[in-house]
Design a protein around this motif. Structure first.
Motif, short mmCIF file in Angstrom:
data_model
loop_
_atom_site.label_atom_id
_atom_site.label_comp_id
_atom_site.label_asym_id
_atom_site.label_seq_id
_atom_site.Cartn_x
_atom_site.Cartn_y
_atom_site.Cartn_z
N ASP A 1 0.71 -1.20 -0.09
CA ASP A 1 0.10 -0.32 0.54
C ASP A 1 1.21 1.48 -0.34
N VAL A 2 1.32 1.85 -1.12
CA VAL A 2 2.09 2.88 -1.04
C VAL A 2 1.58 4.29 -0.32
N THR A 3 0.30 4.51 -0.31
CA THR A 3 -0.26 5.22 0.11
C THR A 3 -0.31 6.29 2.19
N MET A 4 -0.56 4.61 2.03
CA MET A 4 0.11 3.99 3.33
C MET A 4 0.96 3.86 4.01
N ILE A 5 2.44 3.36 3.32
CA ILE A 5 3.44 3.89 3.15
C ILE A 5 3.75 4.99 3.32
N LYS A 6 3.60 5.80 2.57
CA LYS A 6 4.52 7.36 2.25
C LYS A 6 3.45 7.99 3.38
N ASN A 7 2.57 7.44 4.11
CA ASN A 7 2.00 8.64 5.13
C ASN A 7 2.63 7.81 6.39
N LEU A 8 3.64 6.82 7.04
CA LEU A 8 4.19 6.26 7.45
C LEU A 8 5.07 7.01 7.56
N LEU A 9 6.30 7.34 5.94
CA LEU A 9 7.47 7.92 6.47
C LEU A 9 7.42 9.26 6.55
N THR A 10 6.08 9.94 6.06
CA THR A 10 5.46 11.28 7.30
C THR A 10 5.76 11.14 7.93
N ALA A 11 5.25 10.28 9.30
CA ALA A 11 4.89 10.51 10.37
C ALA A 11 6.12 10.18 10.81
N MET A 12 7.35 9.16 10.51
CA MET A 12 8.77 8.79 10.76
C MET A 12 9.61 10.09 10.99
N VAL A 13 9.07 11.08 9.48
CA VAL A 13 10.40 12.20 9.01
C VAL A 13 10.44 13.12 10.41
#
Length: 383
Positions: A254-266
């Motif tokens: 799920d690319v959208t979920m992963i990009k949202n996760l990366l946003t939170a991690m950053v």
């Protein structure tokens, strides 16, 4: 055995880089920073300083003091590259170096006086930096980091000053307490109200009295006023970093979920970066696929601590890495090549609104906890 600590500091670093690029700016009042009413002065030339302009001053006030000043937004990418140039020259020629910020270094030459005269060698180092980079630099040489830094500040711009052990107290005593590194405006006002304005006066205050007045910070300031500083040189290392990683409950594509996760991690690691008063110049992304294959990619960036810059670069790395379209098990983000600094310098390339947003979010985190605020797209993550 007395230590021999060199403090090297670029003269009006960002302005000097601009002058190297455009010699027509030489000798003119130049200001780096936002020029709008909400902007601040990030750096200014010595010609501008003659009008009373200084770093962190509101741009509106700077314009009033010097209406003919030249305002430049600046280029953090160029300043970062120039900083790396200088660090490379120095670290190849000294036994122990600490990169204290984007434009200053501490060098421990203790014991080397048997082979080189430390002052002579420091002079040659400075000449080498000026010759190879075309950028002005000053240095102070003394028995510890505090005195060497104060010596640099006294001989800038374009100066050299050696304060040997017997001269430390005579050098410090007549100076204003403002000159002590780490002494802030509130502390200055508090001490001034008590009649303590010179370092000599501060050095005579009893430890118990200064401790009752300023706590542990008071004892540290008292020691500095007496020329005492035992803080070590922290070796410069590109590997110095902070980071985080997250393993999914179930492998995902799920690319959208992963990009949202990366946003939170950053956002999390960027907050840590600002808490440590650090800037980073490298972002590394790691992806672990479901078959446990790890792929990693990193990118050099201009020194920054702003969420928006780091999020954009991390997502860019993700698009470059995620080519196999296999299920992903884990993602990790790491920020490295850290130096001491403040996020204000990113105003050169980022909107003032982005900087203000980071400040506002950090205030909320300080009051209610590090996870008390987030971007809406990251709120429904369930890992």
């Amino acid at each position: 055995m007395d230590k021999h600590i060199i403090h090297m500091d670029q003269d009006a670093f960002f302005v000097s880089v601009e002058m190297r690029k455009n010699p027509e700016l030489i000798g003119k009042p130049v200001i780096i920073g936002g020029s709008s009413d909400r902007g601040v002065v990030a750096s200014c030339s010595y010609e501008a300083r003659k009008f009373g302009i200084h770093s962190a001053m509101p741009a509106r006030m700077a314009k009033q003091l010097c209406p003919h000043a030249i305002f430049l937004r600046g280029n953090m990418d160029e300043y970062s590259k120039a900083s790396h140039e200088i660090t490379h020259i120095l670290r190849e020629r000294v036994p122990l170096i600490e990169k204290a910020s984007i434009d200053e270094h501490y060098i421990d030459m203790t014991g080397m006086d048997r082979f080189h005269g430390c002052m002579k060698y420091a002079h040659e180092l400075r000449a080498r930096v000026i010759k190879e980079t075309g950028l002005p630099i000053s240095f102070g040489l003394s028995v510890n980091k505090t005195v060497s830094k104060m010596a640099t500040n006294e001989c800038k711009p374009n100066g050299e000053l050696n304060i040997e052990s017997p001269r430390v107290i005579p050098f410090l005593n007549p100076l204003s307490i403002r000159k002590i590194p780490g002494l802030g405006e509130k502390t200055f006002i508090k001490l001034s109200d008590m009649g303590i304005r010179k370092i000599e006066t501060l050095s005579l205050v009893s430890p118990s009295h200064i401790s009752a007045l300023l706590g542990k910070n008071g004892i540290s300031l008292l020691q500095k006023a007496k020329g005492i500083d035992h803080s070590p040189i922290i070796p410069y290392s590109e590997a110095k970093s902070i980071g985080t990683q997250s393993t999914f409950k179930s492998d995902s594509i799920d690319v959208t979920m992963i990009k949202n996760l990366l946003t939170a991690m950053v956002m999390d690691v960027a907050f840590q970066l600002r808490e440590q008063k650090k800037l980073c110049a490298c972002v590394t992304l790691t992806i672990r696929y479901s078959d446990f294959e790890d792929v990693t990619k990193q990118a050099a960036i201009p020194y920054t601590a702003l969420d928006s810059v780091l999020i954009a670069k991390t997502k860019d790395l993700f698009h470059q890495l995620f080519q196999k379209r296999k299920l992903i098990r884990l993602v990790g983000v790491r920020l490295s090549n850290l130096v001491t600094g403040f996020e204000q310098i990113d105003l050169y390339k980022q909107s003032e609104e982005q900087y203000a947003l980071c400040q506002a979010m950090d205030k909320i985190r300080h009051r209610f906890g590090s996870h008390s605020i987030a971007i809406a797209s990251t709120m429904k993550l369930d890992l």
